[in-house]
Design a protein around this motif. Structure first.
Motif, PDB file in Angstrom:
ATOM      1  N   ARG A  63       0.809  -1.185  -0.040  1.00  0.00           N
ATOM      2  CA  ARG A  63      -0.125   0.111   0.147  1.00  0.00           C
ATOM      3  C   ARG A  63       0.822   1.259   0.009  1.00  0.00           C
ATOM      4  N   THR A  66       2.326   1.751  -3.475  1.00  0.00           N
ATOM      5  CA  THR A  66       1.438   2.349  -4.419  1.00  0.00           C
ATOM      6  C   THR A  66       1.103   3.584  -4.157  1.00  0.00           C
ATOM      7  N   GLU A  67       0.841   4.135  -2.735  1.00  0.00           N
ATOM      8  CA  GLU A  67       0.661   5.460  -2.460  1.00  0.00           C
ATOM      9  C   GLU A  67       1.699   6.638  -2.791  1.00  0.00           C
ATOM     10  N   THR A  69       3.849   5.938  -5.379  1.00  0.00           N
ATOM     11  CA  THR A  69       4.026   5.846  -6.845  1.00  0.00           C
ATOM     12  C   THR A  69       2.844   6.922  -7.086  1.00  0.00           C
ATOM     13  N   GLN A  70       1.632   7.113  -6.378  1.00  0.00           N
ATOM     14  CA  GLN A  70       0.711   7.980  -7.015  1.00  0.00           C
ATOM     15  C   GLN A  70       0.965   9.484  -6.527  1.00  0.00           C
ATOM     16  N   LEU A  71       1.668   9.400  -5.455  1.00  0.00           N
ATOM     17  CA  LEU A  71       2.256  10.726  -5.117  1.00  0.00           C
ATOM     18  C   LEU A  71       3.348  11.292  -6.088  1.00  0.00           C
ATOM     19  N   LYS A  72       4.296  10.523  -6.574  1.00  0.00           N
ATOM     20  CA  LYS A  72       5.381  11.029  -7.483  1.00  0.00           C
ATOM     21  C   LYS A  72       4.429  11.471  -8.777  1.00  0.00           C
ATOM     22  N   GLU A  73       3.683  10.655  -9.382  1.00  0.00           N
ATOM     23  CA  GLU A  73       2.772  10.912 -10.421  1.00  0.00           C
ATOM     24  C   GLU A  73       2.244  12.428 -10.296  1.00  0.00           C
ATOM     25  N   ARG A  74       1.431  12.689  -8.962  1.00  0.00           N
ATOM     26  CA  ARG A  74       0.678  13.952  -8.737  1.00  0.00           C
ATOM     27  C   ARG A  74       1.945  14.875  -8.785  1.00  0.00           C
ATOM     28  N   HIS A  75       2.841  14.905  -8.249  1.00  0.00           N
ATOM     29  CA  HIS A  75       4.093  15.611  -8.109  1.00  0.00           C
ATOM     30  C   HIS A  75       4.472  16.249  -9.530  1.00  0.00           C
TER      31      HIS A  75
END
Length: 124
Positions: A63, A66-67, A69-75
């Motif tokens: 988890r 995954t979180e 990875t999502q934060l890096k994409e949002r950044h």
């Protein structure tokens, strides 16, 4: 020989341990205790507890990954958006600067022709 007396030599007779085997019904009791949810052997209980802990930590790690990875994409998307807004701001500043230079040039030309001695007011 009385019960409390020892045989000659002071030692009890040796019985080979291989003849003893597991106590009668041990496996049945262990299986019954396991089926009832009890774990009579503390090592088995510890192994089960550690397996459960390992599974929880593995799930938490997945988890967290995954979180992250999502934060890096949002950044990355926010930085891209910020860069686009900065580019737009720079373009608008250049456009404004060009527009102001053009207006000053036109007003200077008009002032020279009609009012040579008038001082222009500063713009706000």
């Amino acid at each position: 020989m009385p019960r409390h007396a020892r045989p000659r030599g002071g030692h009890l007779p040796r019985v080979p341990l291989s003849n003893l085997g597991p106590p009668q019904g041990l496996e049945k009791r262990r299986a019954a205790a396991w089926a009832a949810g009890q774990q009579p052997d503390p090592r088995e209980a510890r192994i089960t507890r550690l397996r459960d802990l390992n599974q929880r930590l593995t799930n938490k790690l997945a988890r967290t990954h995954t979180e992250l990875t999502q934060l890096k994409e949002r950044h990355r998307l926010l930085l891209s958006n910020l860069a686009a807004k900065d580019d737009e701001l720079q373009r608008l500043r250049r456009e404004l600067s060009t527009c102001n230079n053009t207006l000053v040039s036109v007003s200077e030309v008009g002032q020279r022709d009609d009012a040579a001695g008038v001082v222009p007011l500063p713009r706000r």
